[in-house]
Scaffold this motif. Structure first.
Motif, PDB file in Angstrom:
ATOM      1  N   SER A  25       0.825  -1.210   0.000  1.00 40.17           N
ATOM      2  CA  SER A  25       0.000   0.000   0.000  1.00 40.17           C
ATOM      3  C   SER A  25       0.858   1.259   0.000  1.00 40.17           C
ATOM      4  O   SER A  25       0.683   2.146  -0.830  1.00 40.17           O
ATOM      5  CB  SER A  25      -0.934  -0.003   1.220  1.00 40.17           C
ATOM      6  N   GLY A  26       1.790   1.349   0.957  1.00 37.34           N
ATOM      7  CA  GLY A  26       2.677   2.499   1.039  1.00 37.34           C
ATOM      8  C   GLY A  26       4.010   2.204   0.376  1.00 37.34           C
ATOM      9  O   GLY A  26       4.710   1.270   0.755  1.00 37.34           O
ATOM     10  N   VAL A  62      -4.420   2.319  -0.906  1.00 38.78           N
ATOM     11  CA  VAL A  62      -5.168   2.169   0.347  1.00 38.78           C
ATOM     12  C   VAL A  62      -5.318   0.707   0.767  1.00 38.78           C
ATOM     13  O   VAL A  62      -5.059   0.354   1.921  1.00 38.78           O
ATOM     14  CB  VAL A  62      -6.571   2.819   0.219  1.00 38.78           C
ATOM     15  N   LEU A  63      -5.698  -0.159  -0.145  1.00 38.62           N
ATOM     16  CA  LEU A  63      -6.192  -1.483   0.233  1.00 38.62           C
ATOM     17  C   LEU A  63      -5.316  -2.699  -0.059  1.00 38.62           C
ATOM     18  O   LEU A  63      -5.647  -3.796   0.415  1.00 38.62           O
ATOM     19  CB  LEU A  63      -7.559  -1.713  -0.431  1.00 38.62           C
ATOM     20  N   THR A 110       4.217  -7.912   3.157  1.00 44.50           N
ATOM     21  CA  THR A 110       3.503  -6.648   2.959  1.00 44.50           C
ATOM     22  C   THR A 110       4.414  -5.457   3.219  1.00 44.50           C
ATOM     23  O   THR A 110       5.452  -5.561   3.882  1.00 44.50           O
ATOM     24  CB  THR A 110       2.285  -6.533   3.888  1.00 44.50           C
ATOM     25  N   GLY A 111       3.980  -4.299   2.700  1.00 42.38           N
ATOM     26  CA  GLY A 111       4.625  -3.029   3.001  1.00 42.38           C
ATOM     27  C   GLY A 111       6.104  -2.958   2.684  1.00 42.38           C
ATOM     28  O   GLY A 111       6.574  -3.430   1.645  1.00 42.38           O
ATOM     29  N   GLY A 164      -1.171  -4.389  -5.674  1.00 43.86           N
ATOM     30  CA  GLY A 164      -0.399  -3.159  -5.587  1.00 43.86           C
ATOM     31  C   GLY A 164      -0.327  -2.468  -6.934  1.00 43.86           C
ATOM     32  O   GLY A 164      -1.112  -2.748  -7.835  1.00 43.86           O
ATOM     33  N   HIS A 165       0.626  -1.565  -7.079  1.00 37.61           N
ATOM     34  CA  HIS A 165       0.821  -0.869  -8.350  1.00 37.61           C
ATOM     35  C   HIS A 165       1.381  -1.812  -9.407  1.00 37.61           C
ATOM     36  O   HIS A 165       2.147  -2.735  -9.099  1.00 37.61           O
ATOM     37  CB  HIS A 165       1.809   0.287  -8.182  1.00 37.61           C
ATOM     38  N   GLY A 166       1.012  -1.551 -10.649  1.00 37.45           N
ATOM     39  CA  GLY A 166       1.567  -2.273 -11.770  1.00 37.45           C
ATOM     40  C   GLY A 166       1.898  -1.312 -12.891  1.00 37.45           C
ATOM     41  O   GLY A 166       1.493  -0.143 -12.869  1.00 37.45           O
TER      42      GLY A 166
END
Length: 248
Positions: free
Chosen positions: A33-34, A42-43, A66-67, A98-100
């Motif tokens: 997320s971050g 967010v999720l 995670t994270g 997450g981002h892609g």
């Protein structure tokens, strides 16, 4: 690599098409997320935890990352190590939220400029090295459809890694949507609901690939007003059982 903030991974247990459980399952679930340099989400970490919890009902071989721990080096090593433990009769699962971007997924330390994340080529290389006969990849990331090149539809034989089922949150040019008003992203929400029984059209407690795709694609399309279209792709039978509640 932006991901729309409005709504968003995926899991399941692969068994042989006759419905009989075969082998064990080795799972790596990742949610970021971050991020260190690029905009936060967010999720995804909630998505990853929910997916990991579901898999833990069926196997003890679950790695959750995670994270800030989800760096490129850690993810690649975890995938290689976990999947190398699998034998021929086993299944390996990689789930990412997450981002892609067009050519891959973004780990925690994804550079804002002048660098790359984990490419789809790297992921496929790891899958090829695994002895497991069944390989599943769940991507809830923007442009996740890029892994399939120009292929389209529920099936494509363009994948160059045998015995792989990919369930992707969006088409090549689409963002994967999340909403601050939902506990999980749109794709994850309906993936989990489908695997927990919502997709079980014939009520036999077995969720097949065809059942899951029909359920998730319809629900995600409705929730996002047609802005996001999940894709199931690879070499598999429509009646392949992805989650069998009879084996609990």
């Amino acid at each position: 690599m932006n991901r729309l903030v409005l709504f968003f991974l995926f899991p399941f247990l692969f068994v042989c098409s006759e419905g009989e459980a075969k082998g064990d399952v080795y799972v790596v679930v990742v949610g970021v997320s971050g991020y260190q340099e690029i905009p936060s989400l967010v999720l995804p970490e909630k998505d990853a935890k929910a997916i990991a919890a579901l898999y833990k009902l069926q196997t003890k071989h679950v790695i959750l990352i995670t994270g800030k721990y989800a760096t490129k080096a850690v993810l690649l090593k975890s995938l290689k190590d976990q999947f190398s433990r699998a034998k021929e009769d086993d299944m390996v699962v990689f789930a990412f939220s997450g981002h892609g971007y067009a050519d891959g997924i973004c780990p925690y330390d994804m550079p804002a400029k002048g660098g790359k994340g984990i490419t789809y080529r790297e992921i496929q290389s790891i899958l090829k090295q695994s002895r497991a006969s069944r390989k599943v990849l769940f991507l809830d990331a923007c442009f996740s459809g890029g892994i399939r090149g120009n292929a389209s539809g529920i099936h494509s034989h363009a994948v160059n890694t045998p015995d792989v089922l990919l369930f992707l949150s969006s088409r090549t040019g689409e963002a994967s949507i999340e909403s601050p008003f939902m506990a999980n992203g749109v794709f994850t929400t309906y993936l989990l609901r489908g695997l927990r029984g919502g997709a079980d059209a014939d009520k036999n407690r077995k969720i097949t690939a065809k059942e899951l795709f029909r359920y998730v694609s319809r629900k995600v399309g409705e929730k996002t007003d047609g802005k996001q279209h999940p894709v199931m792709w690879g070499k598999f039978e429509d009646d392949t059982v992805l989650f069998d509640w009879n084996r609990r």
